[in-house]
Structures are given as structure tokens and as C-alpha cells.
Motif scaffolding. Structure first.
Motif, mmCIF file in Angstrom:
data_model
loop_
_atom_site.group_PDB
_atom_site.id
_atom_site.type_symbol
_atom_site.label_atom_id
_atom_site.label_comp_id
_atom_site.label_asym_id
_atom_site.label_seq_id
_atom_site.Cartn_x
_atom_site.Cartn_y
_atom_site.Cartn_z
ATOM 1 N N GLU A 412 0.837 -1.200 0.000
ATOM 2 C CA GLU A 412 0.000 0.000 0.000
ATOM 3 C C GLU A 412 0.875 1.255 0.000
ATOM 4 O OE1 GLU A 412 -3.250 2.332 2.859
ATOM 5 O OE2 GLU A 412 -2.410 0.395 3.469
ATOM 6 N N GLU A 413 0.530 2.228 -0.852
ATOM 7 C CA GLU A 413 1.276 3.491 -0.870
ATOM 8 C C GLU A 413 0.895 4.315 0.350
ATOM 9 O OE1 GLU A 413 1.371 7.572 -3.420
ATOM 10 O OE2 GLU A 413 1.566 5.720 -4.604
ATOM 11 N N LEU A 414 1.911 4.723 1.114
ATOM 12 C CA LEU A 414 1.688 5.441 2.364
ATOM 13 C C LEU A 414 2.019 6.929 2.275
ATOM 14 C CD1 LEU A 414 3.295 2.811 4.773
ATOM 15 C CD2 LEU A 414 0.867 3.072 4.196
ATOM 16 N N ASP A 415 2.917 7.296 1.366
ATOM 17 C CA ASP A 415 3.337 8.690 1.299
ATOM 18 C C ASP A 415 3.875 8.991 -0.093
ATOM 19 O OD1 ASP A 415 3.838 11.274 2.093
ATOM 20 O OD2 ASP A 415 5.632 10.809 3.275
ATOM 21 N N GLU A 416 3.645 10.221 -0.545
ATOM 22 C CA GLU A 416 4.206 10.709 -1.803
ATOM 23 C C GLU A 416 4.675 12.132 -1.575
ATOM 24 O OE1 GLU A 416 2.896 11.856 -6.406
ATOM 25 O OE2 GLU A 416 1.581 10.622 -5.150
ATOM 26 N N ARG A 417 5.933 12.383 -1.896
ATOM 27 C CA ARG A 417 6.523 13.698 -1.668
ATOM 28 C C ARG A 417 7.284 14.149 -2.913
ATOM 29 N NH1 ARG A 417 5.744 15.942 3.816
ATOM 30 N NH2 ARG A 417 4.608 14.231 4.800
ATOM 31 N N HIS A 418 7.402 15.471 -3.067
ATOM 32 C CA HIS A 418 8.135 16.035 -4.199
ATOM 33 C C HIS A 418 9.274 16.910 -3.679
ATOM 34 C CE1 HIS A 418 5.111 14.709 -7.147
ATOM 35 N NE2 HIS A 418 4.264 14.921 -6.155
ATOM 36 N N PHE A 419 10.450 16.756 -4.302
ATOM 37 C CA PHE A 419 11.627 17.493 -3.875
ATOM 38 C C PHE A 419 11.570 18.929 -4.373
ATOM 39 C CE2 PHE A 419 13.057 13.147 -3.540
ATOM 40 C CZ PHE A 419 13.896 13.162 -2.435
ATOM 41 N N ARG A 420 11.907 19.845 -3.493
ATOM 42 C CA ARG A 420 12.093 21.234 -3.886
ATOM 43 C C ARG A 420 13.551 21.361 -4.342
ATOM 44 N NH1 ARG A 420 11.136 25.650 0.646
ATOM 45 N NH2 ARG A 420 9.125 24.547 0.708
ATOM 46 N N GLY A 421 13.795 21.126 -5.609
ATOM 47 C CA GLY A 421 15.159 20.967 -6.105
ATOM 48 C C GLY A 421 15.492 19.489 -6.112
ATOM 49 N N GLU A 422 16.082 18.993 -7.181
ATOM 50 C CA GLU A 422 16.250 17.553 -7.358
ATOM 51 C C GLU A 422 17.258 16.959 -6.381
ATOM 52 O OE1 GLU A 422 19.085 16.649 -10.943
ATOM 53 O OE2 GLU A 422 17.881 18.412 -11.450
ATOM 54 N N ALA A 423 17.078 15.663 -6.104
ATOM 55 C CA ALA A 423 18.037 14.915 -5.298
ATOM 56 C C ALA A 423 19.237 14.559 -6.168
ATOM 57 C CB ALA A 423 17.388 13.652 -4.750
ATOM 58 N N PRO A 424 20.447 14.520 -5.593
ATOM 59 C CA PRO A 424 21.647 14.310 -6.410
ATOM 60 C C PRO A 424 21.840 12.905 -6.944
ATOM 61 C CG PRO A 424 22.227 14.560 -4.092
ATOM 62 C CD PRO A 424 20.767 14.881 -4.210
ATOM 63 N N SER A 425 21.198 11.889 -6.347
ATOM 64 C CA SER A 425 21.343 10.519 -6.841
ATOM 65 C C SER A 425 20.215 9.663 -6.269
ATOM 66 C CB SER A 425 22.703 9.930 -6.440
ATOM 67 O OG SER A 425 22.691 9.491 -5.085
ATOM 68 N N GLY A 426 20.164 8.406 -6.704
ATOM 69 C CA GLY A 426 19.184 7.472 -6.174
ATOM 70 C C GLY A 426 19.735 6.590 -5.075
ATOM 71 N N TYR A 427 20.960 6.877 -4.609
ATOM 72 C CA TYR A 427 21.605 6.106 -3.553
ATOM 73 C C TYR A 427 21.432 6.873 -2.252
ATOM 74 C CZ TYR A 427 25.466 3.668 -1.132
ATOM 75 O OH TYR A 427 26.230 2.954 -0.240
ATOM 76 N N PHE A 428 20.706 6.303 -1.292
ATOM 77 C CA PHE A 428 20.366 7.070 -0.102
ATOM 78 C C PHE A 428 20.215 6.175 1.111
ATOM 79 C CE2 PHE A 428 16.437 5.593 -1.900
ATOM 80 C CZ PHE A 428 15.572 5.398 -0.838
ATOM 81 N N PHE A 429 20.254 6.810 2.280
ATOM 82 C CA PHE A 429 20.022 6.169 3.565
ATOM 83 C C PHE A 429 18.893 6.906 4.275
ATOM 84 C CE2 PHE A 429 24.493 5.763 2.511
ATOM 85 C CZ PHE A 429 24.778 4.434 2.764
ATOM 86 N N GLU A 430 18.250 6.246 5.224
ATOM 87 C CA GLU A 430 17.232 6.890 6.064
ATOM 88 C C GLU A 430 17.795 7.064 7.468
ATOM 89 O OE1 GLU A 430 13.030 6.039 5.365
ATOM 90 O OE2 GLU A 430 13.707 4.300 4.221
ATOM 91 N N HIS A 431 17.540 8.231 8.058
ATOM 92 C CA HIS A 431 18.105 8.532 9.371
ATOM 93 C C HIS A 431 17.201 9.516 10.094
ATOM 94 C CE1 HIS A 431 20.678 10.847 12.207
ATOM 95 N NE2 HIS A 431 21.179 9.651 12.466
ATOM 96 N N ASP A 432 16.544 9.058 11.157
ATOM 97 C CA ASP A 432 15.716 9.906 12.028
ATOM 98 C C ASP A 432 14.722 10.755 11.238
ATOM 99 O OD1 ASP A 432 16.994 8.872 14.205
ATOM 100 O OD2 ASP A 432 18.250 10.620 14.607
ATOM 101 N N GLY A 433 14.008 10.129 10.307
ATOM 102 C CA GLY A 433 12.984 10.829 9.549
ATOM 103 C C GLY A 433 13.495 11.574 8.339
#
Length: 452
Positions: A412-433
């Protein structure tokens, strides 16, 4: 009466027009990341990196520290509230030495890297590498405490020549540091001389055991699991010790397990019971609990298509149902394994790549759920009961502008967000929200975004 009707009609039309304008405005604000509750905004970025050497970097996030490894340094950045990506520590290899290897995981907050000086010398006019000179090759392994960059220990690593033969010879987890040594010609000639894989205590560097490797097998990849240490072995020929060789026609890649406490060989089985997996295949361990191997038999760099499968094994070495790299769902190009589930991004091509996010049951090899994505996917991460995907703007533009979150259990889709300015890559970590996105060499090493 007609005047009143005309006024009502005018007001109605005006209301509709204003409603349409409001809807368009809201959509534009949302799409550009300016609508509260629907946006991802940048909170901080580390200082810009120095230009790189074109070689692969690696990155880790453990606790409140993000670490970037490059050919010339290993650097730790603070990512806790108030630190805002500030540099905490840095290790620079001595002299002209370079960082030439690292463990893919920072087990228990300990990071393993290797450094050395590459030799381009060849011997005897044969074109083959000469024996390494003193200090040549990727010959020193160093362990850091990621929190403060403190050196915990360092040990020498055996090298057969002065080349940097590639990464993948270190792993860390479960209190163990695994080191794959290179075998010298003398080791190969000596009966019982296969001591290529050893385990050390992760915190102290004290020797724990040397693996009982079959004499004709070289080690290609390793992974510390909760119950066993796993390895991909190349068995059966003179080139078995050389991951850079493509001439080992008699060599077969196999899957093996070793006792975590003693290094005793528990089992060593073919990856494919029907067709041998040759040396020119790409085999990477994706998970150890259960053991999951990504096996690429052939690939096309131009189209991005590949043939092969994700192959899984039980704790006893018995094969389980596999998952093809390409199927009705499309071509899998990214996957994360968590427990008995594998979450994958797969694409099909029609005027651009169209993606699906799929959850597979590793016990059966069957799909659990399958969701179509509106835009091309750039990367995914799984944490707890959530699957997070970064998406590009469209099939015709590669700017990363969207974040999607799904329930790992049912899709189930829980959230959809749009970046204000693009993200630099698709490689990422999650940390405290927040999400911590890794940048390319010469750019910001890490950039943090948070929901707004």
C-alpha cells in the motif's frame, strides 16, 4: 429576475474558474515541492568534495555518522541534529598510498578499509605482473571506530602481485572481520597451502580462525551471516584465485558455508545444479540469512538487459526456488533482501523505462505484491516495515524529484513527496525521519532532506 440569474451565473462561472486556477496552482506547488505536507526540502549538505579519480567510492551511515571513502581519504561527517554534515574526522593514507578496498557493511559501527600502492611493473617480458615490491599492492587492512575515526587495529594482507585487483575482499558483521588474502605461487604449490580466508575479532583484530578451504578453490565474495559465514568460491582450475581472469574454462563458481566459530567448511555446492556457473559470470552475495546470490550470466551494457537469476539456499545448502532477473514483471535492476522477502525494482521499455515495485517471497520464489510506478525509479531502500523509492521526473528526464513510501507487507502506498530541487542521486540512507542522499565525486558527499 433576469439580472439576478445573470449575477448568479457569473458568480458560478467565476467560482469554477477560481477553483480550476486554485487546483492548478496547488498541483504546481506540490509538484515543485512548495506545498506543505507534500514536500521534501534540503536541510543541509556537506562541503563540496574534491574531484575524484573516476574510481568507485563507497558510503555508509551508522548511528549519527555518515562516512565517505575515496581513493585519497576516508571521512566521517556528523548527521545528528545541529551537526548539519560537519566533518568530524578524516584518515589520509600515508605517502602515495591509496584506499583500494572496503567492506560493504560497517558491522557494529566498525569500518574496514584497505590501502596500498599499486605497482604497474611486469616481469620477464611476459606481460604478467611481477612479484610485489615492499609495500606494494592492497596490503594493509585498517579498522576504524566510525563514531570518532579512532583506529582500532591494522594488519597486513598477503598480496600476490602489486595490482589492485578489485574490491570485495573484506566484510564485517557479527563480531567478525573477514579478510580474503591473495594466494602466492608458493601457496598454490604447497599442499594444504590454501589459507586465503581468515576471520579476526572485529573490535580487537585478534585472529579467530582460518577457513578450511578446498585446495583448488579461490574466494570470490564473502558475507558474515547470523549463523554461518558464506562465500562464493571458484573451484577447479589454475585461475580459481584470480577474479580478474576470464580464461578459467574448467573453473566453476560455487556457494559455500563455514562455521562462524571455527571456520570449518559446512558445505560447498554448485550454484546451479544443471548448468555450471563459469568465471565470466557476475555473482554477488545479496544476503546471508537466507543466502541469496545475484547471478548474471550475460548482460548488454547498451540496453541494460541481463540474463540470470537470484539464487537462494537454505541453511543446509539445499537450493530453494529462484527468481529470474527477467520475467513478465520486466527486467530487475535493483533489489534489497530483508528476511524472507526481496523487494525489487523492475522495468519494461516503451518510449522510456516504466517501473514496477515488486515484493517476492524467497521461500517460494513467487510474487507477494506488485505495484506499478508512475515515473522511472532511481533507487530504493527498505527499513523496518517501509519501502522507500526515489523516482525521476519522467521517462524523458533523469532529474530525481519524487519520493514514494510503501507498506512492506502489502504494497500500500503510504506517502508521496516532491523534492524542492532535485536529489543528487538514487543512492540514499534513512536517518531519524530524514533521507541522506549520496553525491557523486566532486559534489557534496551527502545531502540531507526532510519532510515539509
Amino acid at each position: 429576475m433576469s439580472g439576478r440569474a445573470g449575477l448568479v451565473k457569473t458568480l458560478a462561472v467565476t467560482g469554477i474558474v477560481l477553483g480550476v486556477i486554485g487546483s492548478i496552482t496547488a498541483w504546481l506547488l506540490s509538484f515543485e515541492g512548495y506545498l506543505p505536507g507534500d514536500s521534501m526540502v534540503r536541510t543541509w549538505a556537506t562541503a563540496k568534495d574534491r574531484p575524484g579519480d573516476g574510481k568507485a567510492n563507497d558510503s555508509w551511515v551508522v548511528g549519527d555518522v555518515a562516512v565517505r571513502s575515496r581513493f585519497d581519504a576516508v571521512t566521517g561527517f556528523g548527521i545528528a541534529d545541529g551537526q548539519d554534515g560537519r566533518k568530524l574526522w578524516e584518515f589520509v593514507p600515508p605517502g602515495r598510498a591509496q584506499i583500494c578496498g572496503s567492506a560493504r557493511r560497517a558491522g557494529e559501527g566498525v569500518l574496514l578499509v584497505a590501502y596500498g600502492t599499486e605497482s604497474s611493473a611486469t616481469g620477464g617480458g611476459s606481460g604478467k605482473p611481477a612479484s610485489p615490491g615492499k609495500g606494494k599492492g592492497c596490503s594493509t587492512v585498517l579498522a576504524f571506530d566510525m563514531k570518532d575515526g579512532r583506529e582500532l587495529w591494522r594488519v597486513p594482507r598477503t598480496v600476490s602481485d602489486g595490482r589492485f585487483a578489485g574490491d570485495g575482499f573484506l566484510d564485517a558483521g557479527g563480531g567478525l572481520a573477514l579478510i580474503r588474502d591473495e594466494r602466492t605461487e608458493q601457496d598454490v604449490r604447497t599442499p594444504g597451502g590454501n589459507h586465503a580466508l581468515r576471520a579476526l575479532d572485529l573490535r580487537t583484530g585478534k585472529a579467530r580462525w582460518t577457513a578450511a578451504l578446498p585446495g583448488t578453490c579461490g574466494v570470490w565474495d564473502t558475507f558474515v551471516g547470523e549463523d554461518q559465514v558464506h562465500a562464493v568460491l571458484a573451484c577447479g582450475g589454475e585461475d580459481a584465485d584470480d577474479p580478474g581472469s576470464d580464461s578459467g574454462g574448467d573453473v566453476e563458481l560455487t556457494a559455500a558455508a563455514f562455521d562462524r566459530g571455527t571456520g570449518a567448511l559446512k558445505w560447498n555446492v554448485p550454484i546451479d545444479a544443471r548448468r555450471p556457473v563459469p568465471m565470466d559470470s557476475g555473482v554477488v552475495i545479496k544476503s546471508a540469512d537466507p543466502l541469496v546470490l545475484k547471478v548474471v550470466r550475460s548482460s548488454n551494457d547498451n540496453s541494460g538487459e541481463a540474463t540470470g537469476a537470484f539464487v537462494t539456499f537454505g541453511q543446509d545448502g539445499r537450493p530453494r526456488p529462484g527468481i529470474e532477473l527477467s520475467g513478465d514483471y520486466g527486467q530487475i535492476d535493483a533489489a534489497e533482501v530483508v528476511g524472507e522477502r526481496m523487494y525489487a525494482l523492475a522495468w519494461t521499455y516503451h518510449k522510456g523505462q516504466h517501473y514496477r515495485l515488486i515484493a517476492f517471497d524467497l521461500k517460494t520464489g513467487e510474487e507477494v505484491w506488485n505495484d506499478e510506478l508512475d515515473e522511472p525509479a532511481a533507487g530504493l531502500a527498505v527499513r523496518g516495515d517501509r519501502v522507500t523509492v526515489l523516482c525521476e521526473w519522467s521517462t524523458q528526464a533523469s532529474a530525481i524529484t519524487e519520493l514514494l513510501v510503501y507498506d512492506a507487507g502489502d504494497g500500500e502506498e503510504l506517502d508521496e513527496r516532491h523534492f524542492r530541487g532535485e536529489a543528487p542521486s538514487g543512492y540514499f540512507f534513512e536517518h531519524d525521519g530524514r533521507i541522506i542522499v549520496v553525491g557523486a565525486a566532486g559534489d557534496h558527499a551527502f545531502t540531507a532532506f526532510e519532510r515539509w
